[in-house]
Scaffold this active site. Structure first.
Site, mmCIF file in Angstrom:
data_model
loop_
_atom_site.group_PDB
_atom_site.id
_atom_site.type_symbol
_atom_site.label_atom_id
_atom_site.label_comp_id
_atom_site.label_asym_id
_atom_site.label_seq_id
_atom_site.Cartn_x
_atom_site.Cartn_y
_atom_site.Cartn_z
ATOM 1 N N ASP A 30 0.864 -1.173 0.000
ATOM 2 C CA ASP A 30 0.000 0.000 0.000
ATOM 3 C C ASP A 30 0.911 1.237 0.000
ATOM 4 O O ASP A 30 2.143 1.128 0.108
ATOM 5 C CB ASP A 30 -0.968 -0.010 1.203
ATOM 6 C CG ASP A 30 -2.195 0.882 0.932
ATOM 7 O OD1 ASP A 30 -2.150 1.688 -0.025
ATOM 8 O OD2 ASP A 30 -3.191 0.785 1.683
HETATM 9 C C1 BGC Z 1 -5.000 3.289 0.150
HETATM 10 C C2 BGC Z 1 -5.210 2.258 -0.923
HETATM 11 C C3 BGC Z 1 -5.052 2.855 -2.286
HETATM 12 C C4 BGC Z 1 -3.698 3.514 -2.387
HETATM 13 C C5 BGC Z 1 -3.405 4.116 -3.743
HETATM 14 C C6 BGC Z 1 -3.748 4.114 -0.074
HETATM 15 O O1 BGC Z 1 -3.713 5.203 0.769
HETATM 16 O O2 BGC Z 1 -4.934 2.656 1.394
HETATM 17 O O3 BGC Z 1 -6.468 1.674 -0.780
HETATM 18 O O4 BGC Z 1 -5.214 1.880 -3.273
HETATM 19 O O5 BGC Z 1 -3.630 4.544 -1.418
HETATM 20 O O6 BGC Z 1 -4.172 5.200 -4.011
#
Ligand code: BGC
Length: 759
Positions: free
Chosen positions: A286
């Site tokens: 993530d």
């Molecule tokens: C979130 C994810 C997301 C990623 C990319 C993160 O802050 O937890 O769910 O896919 O950002 O945008």
């Protein structure tokens, strides 16, 4: 293999879903032979696309990295022209011309926005859910995207956690069905051929692996601490379902699992995911998860990167740790070349599976934009699906459906609020393109009725809270007294009052935890004032999570939870309000009586001192609260229709079975009211004799059926041994002989019951 793995392997039965893709091994091996270490590390690097001015891709940071072979992919950049430019840099300017994978959080639609995933799960309509992600894939791929960070399948039992909005609720069975449907919609067939051979499917990424939904106290990014049995029985199944449906990638979660950040948890990312489940796609972190490991106190960026790679992470989102430290770690011997090669190979394989080596511009066809995005047909589908997600909670005296006549007062801060219809996580949405509820209602009633509108109140009295929850989707602020007076004046002229209230779209979603789940102060006061007028009031509750509606249940005749229904929210609400469609949504989460009950979920354990389901007073030395009942205000699976349904008793094909056969359970469901409507028939079981404590009931099947007025249908469920099995103390997936309650009904508390004995 440790004891847990050995036993998990027994339960695995679907290894090998991803059939070998023809020619892939040879191609990727050949390519990798030409790659330098730096180029391999470049493939593991994922960064946001950033703001690219058309024509200037080369000058951007990502452009430079792409040219130097230091970038494997980009994400969250909108616009096929910009994406094509960057792709051209990677393909034409880098030494080996390896195309980029292009991601985005296409979470519930691209420009045609579907209801938030929590709402979608309340449709219990897997065909509709698959259709929604098929359309999302079609639109996203027409605009340059080939990879989505969806489905989000985190089980969430705590409504304080804002990201409950992004998942499918509290139940592992329903969550697994939704996960499967979403993956199939994005990618097509589980064998990957649709994705390889077409340019309107995209790769899915199931997230956040795992247990993220169990963040302590519902506070986002917080600690998670959970037993293996709990993981295996309740939290992991939806991920497993996504893997079985052929999901191409997995995103690890921010939280810790067994006190190791998920990003660097080998048990999770390798032993469970790959060895037991047979996953052969790639794992991405993530956002900056590796960069967060030093903050947890689990190493430096260098050691965290090495740990993450060794645990089974293939791609680093945003921390730059893989790109900048792994070469040194290789020199120092803390990672091996083989580990780097494995990760690189998986990224290249994903690009191969998407067909990018055949045609790097496969998803960059500008002529598709007009043809495939936000089409009339997609919007009609979104409208139909949105109408299926609304949950009618109360309808005293059949206030609903409304007739198109007289004067309707539409009141509330969500009634004429374009930006807040769609809900959280809509990177590509253009909300100027769709109507507000007020606009839709005027259009739908035409000259038959008069619609008067007043905002009535702010979202909440606290301006800073309203602002924090807006996140770019502002609701105009005014003086609350003035707004209320205006609303009361308007309401006085009306025959019926429809209130569009709730939280704003970004008050749920990432980083939107709330410690108080009631309707906001000023909205509540407005509702109280409106009830003094003595007119029928319908509350449309906009929410990305369960709301406490105790006062509303007591004081209002009709309540419908409309969540956030996406771009077609307004027309879809009108379809249900005016009776074109009977509501059919059922809760995929329990709605609490009080925030203090959270975490609240129907498939809880019994305790040794339970109070009876529905007990409405306090019992000393029993497991209950002094000041609030145990049960939810509205239970899991609950939702009313404009018609009524009658259920017969359950007929079991046999009262006994063994661990090698199966039986059937049948009920007759009749539409006894005066509307044609859909009903969701639900099957639950309860294991009455088990070595480990089991939930009071667990959903094991459901069927969505259509019944015309007066019609009856037989609904049959096959009960198999695996439905009666669970992961026991030793993490064996096991069926223990004994008694089981088989329960079928219209929600998790209105059930008829039959006894099954397993010998
Ligand atoms: C979130 C994810 C997301 C990623 C990319 C993160 O802050 O937890 O769910 O896919 O950002 O945008």
């Amino acid at each position: 293999m440790n004891r847990l793995l050995a036993t998990l392997a027994l339960a695995s039965c679907t290894i090998g879903i991803h059939a070998q893709v023809q020619g892939m091994d040879e191609f990727v091996s050949g390519l990798m032979q030409k790659m330098t270490l730096e180029e391999k590390l470049g493939q593991l690097n994922l960064l946001p696309g950033g703001d690219i001015t058309t024509g200037a891709a080369m000058e951007t940071q990502v452009g430079t990295l792409a040219k130097n072979g230091q970038l494997g992919g980009i994400f969250n950049i909108k616009g096929v022209d910009k994406i094509r430019e960057l792709q051209e840099v990677a393909v034409k300017r880098s030494r080996l011309g390896i195309p980029l994978i292009v991601g985005m959080d296409v979470v519930h639609g691209y420009e045609t926005i579907f209801p938030i995933p929590l709402a979608l799960s309340c449709s219990w309509d897997m065909q509709a859910i698959e259709e929604s992600t098929r359309i999302a894939a079609k639109e996203a791929s027409a605009d340059g995207i080939n990879w989505t960070y969806s489905p989000m399948v985190d089980i969430a039992r705590d409504a304080r956690w804002g990201r409950i909005a992004e998942g499918s609720g509290e139940d592992p069975f329903l969550g697994s069905e939704c996960a499967k449907a979403m993956v199939l919609g994005y990618q097509g067939k589980a064998d990957g051929t649709d994705m390889m051979n077409n340019n309107d499917r995209i790769m899915a990424c199931v997230k956040h692996f795992t247990m993220y939904g169990a963040s302590e106290a519902g506070r986002d990014y917080n600690t998670v601490d959970m037993s293996r049995q709990c993981m295996l029985n309740y939290y992991l199944p939806p991920y497993r379902a996504a893997v079985d449906a052929g999901v191409g990638s997995v995103m690890s979660s921010f939280n810790i699992v067994d006190y190791v950040p998920a990003t660097a948890n080998k048990w999770l990312l390798t032993d469970v995911l790959r060895s037991d489940w047979g996953f052969n796609g790639f794992v991405v972190t993530d956002y900056n998860s590796i960069g967060e490991m030093p903050i947890w106190g689990t190493g430096t960026l260098k050691s965290a990167s090495a740990r993450a790679l060794k645990a089974g992470t293939d791609m680093d989102m945003c921390s730059n740790g893989f790109l900048t430290t792994l070469a040194q770690s290789l020199k120092e011997g803390t990672v091996t070349e083989e580990q780097i090669n494995t990760a690189c190979r998986r990224i290249l394989e994903a690009k191969y599976k998407l067909g990018l080596f055949n045609d790097p511009y496969k998803y960059c066809v500008p002529s598709r934009v007009k043809k495939d995005i936000f089409t009339k047909e997609h919007r009609q589908t979104a409208r139909r699906i949105a109408a299926e997600t609304f949950v009618l909670l109360k309808n005293e005296g059949n206030v609903l459906p409304l007739q198109k006549k007289g004067t309707i007062a539409l009141i509330g801060p969500l009634a004429h609020n374009r930006a807040n219809m769609e809900g959280t996580w809509c990177v590509a949405a253009v909300h100027e393109k769709y109507p507000t509820l007020y606009e839709a209602m005027k259009e739908v009633v035409g000259s038959k009725a008069k619609v008067l509108y007043a905002q009535g109140s702010n979202i909440c009295r606290d301006a800073a809270l309203q602002e924090a929850g807006a996140f770019g989707k502002q609701t105009p602020r005014g003086d609350d007294n003035v707004l209320r007076e205006e609303a009361l004046r308007i309401a006085q002229q009306a025959d019926v009052i429809v209130c569009a209230m709730g939280e704003s779209a970004e008050m749920s979603g990432e980083s939107s935890s709330r410690a108080n789940l009631e309707l906001f102060d000023v909205q509540h006061e407005l509702l109280e004032a409106l009830t003094q007028l003595g007119k029928p009031i319908i509350l449309l509750n906009f929410a990305g999570r369960p709301t406490v509606l105790a006062w509303e249940k007591k004081n209002l005749p009709a309540i419908m939870n409309v969540w956030f229904g996406g771009s077609e929210t307004g027309p879809a609400i009108c379809d249900v309000l005016f009776g074109k469609t009977s509501p059919s949504g059922k809760l995929s989460v329990s709605l609490p009586q009080s925030t203090g009950q959270e975490p609240l979920y129907y498939n809880h354990m019994n305790t040794g001192r339970p109070v009876k389901e529905g007990a409405d007073r306090y019992y000393k030395y029993q497991s209950n609260y002094m000041d609030v009942r145990n049960d939810p205000l509205y239970p899991f699976g609950y939702g009313l229709s404009y018609t009524t349904f009658k259920y017969s008793d359950i007929r079991l094909s046999r009262g006994t079975m063994t661990s090698t056969d199966s039986i059937t359970a049948t009920v007759t469901v009749s539409n006894t009211g005066s509307y044609d409507a859909d009903e969701i028939v639900q099957l639950y079981i309860h294991d009455k004799e088990s070595s480990s404590v089991r939930p009071v009931k667990e959903l094991k099947g459901f069927q969505r059926i259509h019944l015309t007025r007066g019609e009856s249908k037989e609904v049959t469920f096959t009960i198999t041994p695996s439905m009666l099995s669970y992961y026991d103390y030793d993490c064996h997936f096991t069926l223990e002989p004994g008694q089981f309650d088989i329960m079928i009904g219209t929600n998790s508390t209105s059930l008829s019951r039959s006894l099954l004995i397993v010998e």
